[in-house]
Design a protein around this motif. Structure first.
Motif, short mmCIF file in Angstrom:
data_model
loop_
_atom_site.label_atom_id
_atom_site.label_comp_id
_atom_site.label_asym_id
_atom_site.label_seq_id
_atom_site.Cartn_x
_atom_site.Cartn_y
_atom_site.Cartn_z
N ASP A 1 6.80 3.68 9.16
CA ASP A 1 8.08 4.17 8.66
C ASP A 1 7.95 4.37 7.15
O ASP A 1 7.41 3.50 6.46
N PRO A 2 8.43 5.48 6.61
CA PRO A 2 8.25 5.73 5.16
C PRO A 2 8.94 4.72 4.27
O PRO A 2 8.64 4.63 3.08
N ARG A 3 9.86 3.93 4.83
CA ARG A 3 10.53 2.90 4.03
C ARG A 3 9.65 1.67 3.79
O ARG A 3 9.99 0.83 2.96
N ALA A 4 8.55 1.56 4.54
CA ALA A 4 7.61 0.45 4.33
C ALA A 4 6.68 0.81 3.17
O ALA A 4 5.63 1.42 3.36
N ASP A 5 7.08 0.45 1.95
CA ASP A 5 6.39 0.92 0.74
C ASP A 5 4.90 0.61 0.76
O ASP A 5 4.08 1.44 0.37
N ALA A 6 4.54 -0.59 1.19
CA ALA A 6 3.15 -1.02 1.12
C ALA A 6 2.25 -0.24 2.08
O ALA A 6 1.03 -0.28 1.95
N LEU A 7 2.85 0.48 3.03
CA LEU A 7 2.07 1.20 4.04
C LEU A 7 2.11 2.71 3.84
O LEU A 7 1.45 3.44 4.58
#
Length: 602
Positions: free
Chosen positions: A500-506
């Motif tokens: 998901d683009p909201r998972a900054d670290a990924l």
């Protein structure tokens, strides 16, 4: 044959659990692990408990210096539970003599009023219940009650074990009739299962009181905050799991047990709502729970850094226990998807092939090479690093032990209409008036063949869970006569997975999955001199089960690490990046590893 029930036996629900005797895992991925668990792992655990004096704490006269942390009693109890399920399961190894020995040890340490804990209340020790935040009095009691339930349901332990448990529970009901609860949930599930064995409604009512008392900030204030102790928000008012991951999951499991037995549908719906949001926003691709090392806790929504993934093995076991309870209560087969994921990417990852070392935490990205640890020394650092034979906090190995010994009860359910297969393994199933042989090489292959050995007197339905990655849903078949064969082919084509683009670290990364198995790149498979951090994958090319294509990015060395233009040079020739199942990593010597791989610019 007398029915041998399993760890969770609700009196109501959409689906019924099968008993331990109804499913025999006959080989394959979990058959091998069950065999190792029932011999090497439990023997290894008992050796360490004796060596470190944790079993010796129960012996009178009590040593002036008690050994182990304040919760070490619980490891003896979890081992006893594992020994009971192992003794009672079809094809298991009998540990009846060891259970009799441990029962006698525990009996000798119980106080006259039923209190049972070797860390408190004796001369030179702190008083009982002196520290509700970290004392773990009731936490240990809960694990003991579960051990006694396992001993009673299998008949593997002396009847005295259940007598001790009733005295423990009676003491708890008197002492905590009006107020108080433990900073680490666990006693709730133990009390409800003891109620299910004995029929004594005082135990169910006390579990209900413990669940309802939480969330009012009545525990002493602490630097980790009330969320850590599950005391910030009442259980039925929460929207997502928060705080210490294992505490949150154990509490949720206890709340489901209470809700089912009391008919509290609002409480059941509240836990299901929180679990759904946690799976959506606070769960790693492996199914692991927890992203904070300091307090072993959930992070905020989408805070899922792979190199700081905590994903404690105990949290994985607790996730399965919770999902299984929700599956039984609601009949929603989708809960089997998270059980599938956690089994093959957390539980299967944690323990070494020989069953004698284990991960406490399960990182998704190992930046520095793992170490070779001495086999004769416990590790004080339990928040990460390589598999170790023992940790100062060794809650995880016996947790896996009790789960794997009773694993058959998590694979299959039944109801008046027939049988449901939720997980796939080679096994003989006797349920729903039918006998089935299941043949499969899952999770390595997607073909599953079910042969009807004995048919029910009247036709019934066999329901198969189809994982979300294979299209989702269910397949139903009428079983009416012997020798029927039912075959399902799950699509095991390797696939790219994007966060998901909201998972900054990924962001800007991708992972590869094959069936339920998450894949990873491990340094031991790369060419000499190639660091995993230099690799970029090309997601325009379909992945294979054993490798993906990409390029190597050479960093610019030296100086201030931030510049006004990109600092890397891409090698012109593509490279092949070998992959292995995540559950196989760190089994071939020191290595680095990563699941999430940066992608090349499109």
């Amino acid at each position: 044959m007398t029915a041998i029930r399993g760890p969770v036996v609700p009196s109501r629900g959409a689906l019924r659990p099968v008993g331990l005797h109804q499913v025999r895992i006959t080989g394959g991925f979990w058959g091998q692990r069950q065999a190792v668990n029932g011999t090497a792992t439990v023997e290894h655990s008992r050796t360490w408990l004796d060596r470190l004096g944790w079993t010796g704490n129960f012996v009178e006269p009590i040593s002036p210096v008690r050994r182990g942390r304040e919760f070490s009693d619980s490891e003896v109890y979890k081992l006893m539970e594992a020994l009971s399920w192992e003794t009672g399961r079809p094809g298991g190894t009998s540990h009846a003599a060891q259970l009799a020995e441990l029962t006698a040890l525990v009996a000798g340490a119980q106080a006259g009023d039923g209190y049972l804990h070797t860390a408190y209340g004796r001369p030179g020790q702190p008083p009982r219940y002196a520290d509700f935040n970290f004392g773990h009095d009731l936490y240990c009691a809960g694990h003991f009650l579960q051990a006694a339930v396992a001993g009673a349901r299998t008949g593997a332990a002396p009847e005295q074990l259940l007598d001790i448990a009733r005295r423990v529970a009676d003491h708890v009901c008197v002492r905590f009739a009006d107020e108080g609860f433990c900073g680490h949930p666990e006693v709730e599930t133990g009390l409800v299962e003891l109620f299910r064995v004995t029929g004594d409604e005082r135990y169910l009512d006390q579990a209900r009181k413990f669940v309802e008392r939480r969330g009012h900030r009545s525990l002493p204030e602490h630097e980790f905050g009330w969320r850590y102790f599950q005391d910030a928000i009442p259980v039925r008012d929460g929207e997502v799991f928060q705080g210490h991951a294992v505490r949150a999951l154990y509490l949720a499991a206890g709340a489901v047990d209470v809700a089912v037995e009391t008919g509290d549908d609002d409480l059941l719906a509240a836990v299901a709502r929180q679990f759904d949001r946690t799976l959506e926003r606070r769960t790693h691709i492996s199914g692991g729970m927890g992203s904070r090392h300091l307090d072993e806790s959930f992070g905020d929504d989408w805070a899922l850094p792979p190199d700081r993934a905590y994903s404690e093995t105990c949290a994985g076991v607790a996730t399965i226990m919770l999902a299984h309870r929700l599956l039984l209560a609601t009949g929603e087969l989708r809960y089997g998807d998270i059980v599938d994921r956690v089994l093959h990417n957390v539980v299967a990852t944690a323990v070494a092939d020989d069953g004698r070392s284990f991960f406490y935490a399960n990182t998704l990205h190992q930046r520095t090479q793992t170490e070779v640890l001495p086999l004769d020394r416990e590790q004080l650092r339990f928040g990460g690093g390589p598999r170790a034979p023992w940790f100062e906090v060794s809650c995880c190995l016996n947790n896996v032990g009790r789960l794997v010994a009773s694993l058959g009860t998590y694979l299959v359910t039944e109801d008046d209409g027939g049988v449901q297969l939720h997980q796939y393994a080679p096994m003989r199933v006797e349920a729903g008036g039918m006998v089935l042989d299941v043949d499969t090489a899952y999770p390595d292959q997607g073909a599953v063949t079910i042969t009807v050995v004995e048919a029910p007197e009247t036709p019934r339905t066999l329901t198969l869970r189809v994982p979300q990655w294979a299209g989702g849903g269910t397949r139903q078949h009428r079983v009416s006569e012997p020798n029927q064969q039912i075959r399902v082919e799950l699509n095991m084509r390797p696939r790219w997975t994007f966060p998901d683009p909201r998972a900054d670290a990924l962001r800007g990364c991708a992972a590869v999955e094959v069936g339920p198995v998450v894949m990873c790149a491990e340094s031991v498979d790369q060419e000499d001199g190639v660091s995993l951090d230099e690799l970029r994958v090309d997601t325009s090319v379909a992945p294979e089960a054993t490798a993906v294509k990409g390029r190597r990015i050479l960093p610019v060395a030296g100086g201030w690490p931030y510049r006004g233009e990109p600092q890397t040079a891409e090698q012109p020739d593509p490279v092949v990046i070998p992959l292995v199942p995540y559950h196989r990593w760190a089994r071939r010597g020191p290595s680095t590893m990563r699941i999430w791989l940066p992608t090349t610019p499109s």
